[in-house]
Design a protein around this motif. Structure first.
Motif, PDB file in Angstrom:
ATOM      1  N   GLU A 235      10.783  28.959  24.535  1.00  9.63           N
ATOM      2  CA  GLU A 235      10.432  30.120  23.720  1.00  9.63           C
ATOM      3  C   GLU A 235      11.681  29.864  22.797  1.00  9.63           C
ATOM      4  N   ILE A 236      12.811  29.908  23.189  1.00  9.80           N
ATOM      5  CA  ILE A 236      14.151  29.796  22.185  1.00  9.80           C
ATOM      6  C   ILE A 236      14.050  28.899  21.558  1.00  9.80           C
ATOM      7  N   ASP A 237      13.663  27.507  21.853  1.00 13.08           N
ATOM      8  CA  ASP A 237      13.392  26.127  21.018  1.00 13.08           C
ATOM      9  C   ASP A 237      12.669  26.663  20.073  1.00 13.08           C
ATOM     10  N   SER A 238      11.641  27.371  20.106  1.00 13.40           N
ATOM     11  CA  SER A 238      10.756  27.396  18.941  1.00 13.40           C
ATOM     12  C   SER A 238      11.155  28.229  18.011  1.00 13.40           C
ATOM     13  N   TYR A 239      12.265  29.187  18.252  1.00 14.64           N
ATOM     14  CA  TYR A 239      12.912  30.166  17.186  1.00 14.64           C
ATOM     15  C   TYR A 239      14.205  29.510  16.782  1.00 14.64           C
ATOM     16  N   ILE A 240      14.748  28.615  17.159  1.00  9.99           N
ATOM     17  CA  ILE A 240      15.973  27.989  16.619  1.00  9.99           C
ATOM     18  C   ILE A 240      15.973  26.798  15.901  1.00  9.99           C
ATOM     19  N   LYS A 241      14.683  26.618  15.245  1.00  4.41           N
ATOM     20  CA  LYS A 241      14.417  25.453  14.552  1.00  4.41           C
ATOM     21  C   LYS A 241      15.249  25.353  13.345  1.00  4.41           C
TER      22      LYS A 241
ATOM     23  N   VAL B  56      17.110  22.885  21.984  1.00  7.31           N
ATOM     24  CA  VAL B  56      17.500  23.193  23.453  1.00  7.31           C
ATOM     25  C   VAL B  56      17.621  21.526  23.961  1.00  7.31           C
ATOM     26  N   ARG B  57      18.933  21.211  24.516  1.00  8.94           N
ATOM     27  CA  ARG B  57      18.814  20.047  25.131  1.00  8.94           C
ATOM     28  C   ARG B  57      18.726  20.109  26.495  1.00  8.94           C
ATOM     29  N   SER B  58      19.427  21.063  27.232  1.00 10.55           N
ATOM     30  CA  SER B  58      19.029  21.401  28.789  1.00 10.55           C
ATOM     31  C   SER B  58      19.318  22.824  28.943  1.00 10.55           C
ATOM     32  N   CYS B  59      18.595  23.259  30.113  1.00 12.17           N
ATOM     33  CA  CYS B  59      18.736  24.672  30.483  1.00 12.17           C
ATOM     34  C   CYS B  59      18.988  24.492  32.292  1.00 12.17           C
ATOM     35  N   ASN B  60      20.156  24.905  32.706  1.00  3.54           N
ATOM     36  CA  ASN B  60      20.388  24.792  33.985  1.00  3.54           C
ATOM     37  C   ASN B  60      20.880  26.434  34.483  1.00  3.54           C
ATOM     38  N   VAL B  61      20.454  26.407  35.888  1.00  3.98           N
ATOM     39  CA  VAL B  61      20.588  27.899  36.540  1.00  3.98           C
ATOM     40  C   VAL B  61      21.562  27.566  37.470  1.00  3.98           C
ATOM     41  N   ILE B  62      22.430  28.449  37.597  1.00  6.38           N
ATOM     42  CA  ILE B  62      23.915  28.431  38.511  1.00  6.38           C
ATOM     43  C   ILE B  62      23.566  29.552  39.426  1.00  6.38           C
ATOM     44  N   PHE B  63      23.336  29.301  40.553  1.00  7.60           N
ATOM     45  CA  PHE B  63      22.746  30.455  41.646  1.00  7.60           C
ATOM     46  C   PHE B  63      24.370  30.903  42.343  1.00  7.60           C
TER      47      PHE B  63
ATOM     48  N   ALA C  35      21.551  21.643  20.656  1.00  7.90           N
ATOM     49  CA  ALA C  35      22.254  20.597  19.601  1.00  7.90           C
ATOM     50  C   ALA C  35      22.293  21.382  18.275  1.00  7.90           C
ATOM     51  N   ARG C  36      23.235  21.790  17.988  1.00 11.91           N
ATOM     52  CA  ARG C  36      23.711  22.474  16.809  1.00 11.91           C
ATOM     53  C   ARG C  36      25.338  22.264  16.509  1.00 11.91           C
ATOM     54  N   ASP C  37      25.681  22.008  14.977  1.00 13.55           N
ATOM     55  CA  ASP C  37      26.703  21.871  14.613  1.00 13.55           C
ATOM     56  C   ASP C  37      27.558  22.892  14.395  1.00 13.55           C
ATOM     57  N   TYR C  38      27.477  24.182  14.560  1.00 11.62           N
ATOM     58  CA  TYR C  38      28.149  25.154  14.312  1.00 11.62           C
ATOM     59  C   TYR C  38      28.044  26.210  15.579  1.00 11.62           C
TER      60      TYR C  38
ATOM     61  N   LEU D  40      26.715  29.376  26.739  1.00  9.21           N
ATOM     62  CA  LEU D  40      25.945  28.618  25.803  1.00  9.21           C
ATOM     63  C   LEU D  40      26.932  27.683  25.229  1.00  9.21           C
ATOM     64  N   GLU D  41      26.464  26.318  25.368  1.00 11.77           N
ATOM     65  CA  GLU D  41      27.465  25.291  24.647  1.00 11.77           C
ATOM     66  C   GLU D  41      26.389  24.575  23.486  1.00 11.77           C
ATOM     67  N   THR D  42      27.353  24.001  22.455  1.00  4.29           N
ATOM     68  CA  THR D  42      26.722  23.437  21.478  1.00  4.29           C
ATOM     69  C   THR D  42      27.171  22.066  21.516  1.00  4.29           C
ATOM     70  N   ILE D  43      26.193  20.964  21.215  1.00  2.00           N
ATOM     71  CA  ILE D  43      26.540  19.790  21.036  1.00  2.00           C
ATOM     72  C   ILE D  43      26.399  19.220  19.685  1.00  2.00           C
ATOM     73  N   PRO D  44      26.865  18.138  19.185  1.00  2.00           N
ATOM     74  CA  PRO D  44      26.450  17.772  17.822  1.00  2.00           C
ATOM     75  C   PRO D  44      24.811  17.223  17.857  1.00  2.00           C
ATOM     76  N   LEU D  45      24.515  17.630  16.867  1.00  2.00           N
ATOM     77  CA  LEU D  45      22.903  17.532  16.270  1.00  2.00           C
ATOM     78  C   LEU D  45      22.350  15.979  16.125  1.00  2.00           C
ATOM     79  N   LEU D  46      23.450  15.307  15.560  1.00  2.00           N
ATOM     80  CA  LEU D  46      23.248  13.958  15.356  1.00  2.00           C
ATOM     81  C   LEU D  46      24.339  13.107  15.815  1.00  2.00           C
ATOM     82  N   ALA D  47      23.954  11.921  16.106  1.00  2.00           N
ATOM     83  CA  ALA D  47      24.766  10.948  16.715  1.00  2.00           C
ATOM     84  C   ALA D  47      25.898  10.245  15.641  1.00  2.00           C
ATOM     85  N   PRO D  48      26.893   9.658  16.079  1.00  2.00           N
ATOM     86  CA  PRO D  48      27.710   9.075  15.327  1.00  2.00           C
ATOM     87  C   PRO D  48      27.214   8.199  14.326  1.00  2.00           C
TER      88      PRO D  48
END
Length: 537
Positions: free
Chosen positions: A384-390, A394-401, A415-418, A444-452
């Motif tokens: 659901e988040i993925d459909s709103y942050i276009k 979202v590259r990954s979603c993990n749960v830490i119990f 994957a977002r540059d800011y 929440l972590e951000t990684i580059p949208l595009l590869a080098p």
């Protein structure tokens, strides 16, 4: 009755109507103090410290309202601006042919334009907010309706100035309706962000309002018996002055009519496309169209649609939709359908409970079952988040119990540059907590949208980098508010020639192959050893 008799009757009738109308105007204008109105408007052409400070403050308030997308703040700037005074003075100067008053009014208007654009451009450069908001974009495509609004507002304002009836309320409404300061702030924003097309659109809206107010007030002043004999210096006859204003009106109406026709065609096209998509895809408890966007290419149209569906739409149905769209719009259509799988909203009927039969409780969930359910809920929330942050994903979603004394931890990688701001973090946390049914600690972590970006030996983009950059074409077609930042590594002088050629090759590909305007791209020093392209606001 002969043709000559009918012609003579029409002339007599026309003469009587003109005579009655002239006497009516004489009666209505007998109470107007023409000298007081002239003195009032002549005093509004002074470049005093109070006027200059009001212009600067109104401009800054308008700019901040535009950058933060605040309608209330922009309206406040309209009310503070004193620029309507010299504009009405210019209208009166045209009516009387007063060269002295017209020079003073024009000097005031030109100075106000230059000062406003300069201050807005300077503060835009210093501001951390540079994204093109809806309030900014709304003032870059004026059409003929903006001209008509300014004509009616200018007429009402001129009448209020002369008759002094409801003067305070009317001039306030005129300032809000025509809005001369916000378009100039948009010009400064466009100059400050090197978006000259946006700056030109904002200036066209301002010039449209200026011309319309001058012409409409000119007509009102002329009907209310302001004449050249009241002017300090009058050379040009009234006919010549009206010809000049009429010519300017015709010239400025051409781009406004073109914009209106283009917008109407776009609305009509969007209506046809949405109608076809809803006919095929809007099925109760099965599927529903959520968003539609249309982009034009040389070969035809690209229709991108998002649909929530219980099961995937068959390829044959997609081909039928493309065929029907092509028949409706009269040109080839390529349909890009994004399908989001959802659960049906249907409720299964519940069997009646028998009192004499004890209810059988389901066995308690094991730890593995609880973990699977939690992961499923989090995955659904991330979709659901993925459909709103276009256009980001979202590259990954993990749960830490953790133990019972702490909230469940959720780590989301996007994957977002800011980075995300606090409001966005609260929204994402709310969505995930709603899906999980309990409080969470979000990381929440951000990684580059595009590869080098990499290049061949002859300084051309390699095939992998071309595929990496290809999504940018659709991103900038659907979300023009974003910009590109090309991060260039710091290297020694010997390798700088190769680096410059690589950057030039990259920019050429962005402009020519991906159709991204050159002013949408800025360069910045990078910390990586490779050239990177980032999508920012």
């Amino acid at each position: 009755m002969t043709t000559d008799d009918r012609g003579n009757s029409f002339k007599v009738l026309w003469t009587l109507l003109r005579s009655h109308f002239s006497r009516y105007l004489d009666e209505k204008t007998s109470d107007i103090d023409h000298k007081d109105v002239i003195s009032d408007l002549a005093g509004r052409t002074d470049l005093s410290a109070s006027y200059i400070s009001s212009i600067i403050f109104a401009n800054l308030i308008a700019l901040f309202g535009l950058l933060t997308n605040s309608v209330a703040v922009v309206i406040g700037a309209m009310l503070i601006s004193p620029l309507m005074g010299p504009i009405f003075s210019l209208g009166l100067a045209f009516t009387m042919g007063d060269l002295v008053l017209s020079r003073r009014a024009l000097r005031n208007i030109v100075f106000s334009i230059l000062l406003t654009v300069f201050v807005a451009a300077l503060f835009t450069l210093l501001s951390p907010l540079k994204g093109a908001t809806h309030e900014i974009l709304a003032r870059t495509r004026p059409n003929i309706y903006d001209l008509l609004i300014a004509v009616f507002a200018g007429t009402a304002g001129a009448l209020a100035l002369c008759t002094r009836k409801n003067y305070l309320f009317t001039t306030t409404g005129v300032a809000v309706a025509t809005a001369v300061i916000p378009p100039l702030s948009v010009v400064g924003y466009g100059v400050g962000t090197w978006q000259l097309g946006m700056a030109l659109g904002g200036f066209l809206l301002f010039f449209t309002n200026l011309v319309a107010i001058v012409i409409s007030s000119n007509v009102v002043f002329y009907l209310l018996r302001f004449r050249g004999t009241m002017a300090a210096e009058s050379i040009y006859p009234a006919r010549r002055r009206f010809q000049i204003l009429g010519t300017v009106l015709v010239v400025i109406s051409i781009p406004l009519l073109y914009t209106l026709v283009t917008d109407l065609q776009k609305v009509k096209l969007t209506g046809k496309v949405e109608g076809v998509l809803k006919t095929f895809l809007n099925r109760q408890r099965n599927s529903r169209v959520t968003t539609v966007s249309i982009n034009r290419e040389n070969e035809g149209l690209i229709v991108s649609a998002s649909v929530n569906t219980v099961k995937l739409v068959d390829n044959n149905i997609q081909k039928q939709i493309e065929k029907e769209l092509a028949a409706q719009v009269g040109e080839p259509v390529n349909l890009e359908l994004e399908q989001i799988i959802v659960r049906s909203g249907a409720i299964e009927p519940v069997a009646p409970l028998r009192i004499n039969v004890p209810a059988v409780l389901p066995p308690p969930d094991s730890l593995s079952t609880l973990r699977e359910k939690t992961l499923a809920h989090i995955a659904e929330g991330c979709r659901e988040i993925d459909s709103y942050i276009k256009p980001f994903k979202v590259r990954s979603c993990n749960v830490i119990f953790s133990d019972q004394n702490r909230s469940t931890g959720v780590q989301v990688t996007v994957a977002r540059d800011y980075p995300y701001d606090s409001q966005e973090l609260r929204w994402i946390t709310t969505v995930l907590e709603k899906k999980l049914g309990e409080k969470i600690e979000l990381k929440l972590e951000t990684i580059p949208l595009l590869a080098p970006i990499s290049f061949t030996d002859n300084n051309m983009l390699d095939e992998a980098s071309r595929k990496t950059l290809e999504p940018l074409k659709q991103i900038f077609a659907q979300w023009p508010e974003y910009r590109l930042k090309v991060e260039i590594p710091r290297i020694n002088h010997k390798a700088s020639v190769t680096l410059k050629r690589n950057v030039a090759s990259l920019k050429q590909y962005l402009v020519k192959d991906l159709a991204i305007p050159s002013d949408y791209t800025v360069e910045a020093p990078g910390i990586d050893t490779h050239i990177r392209v980032k999508v920012t606001k």
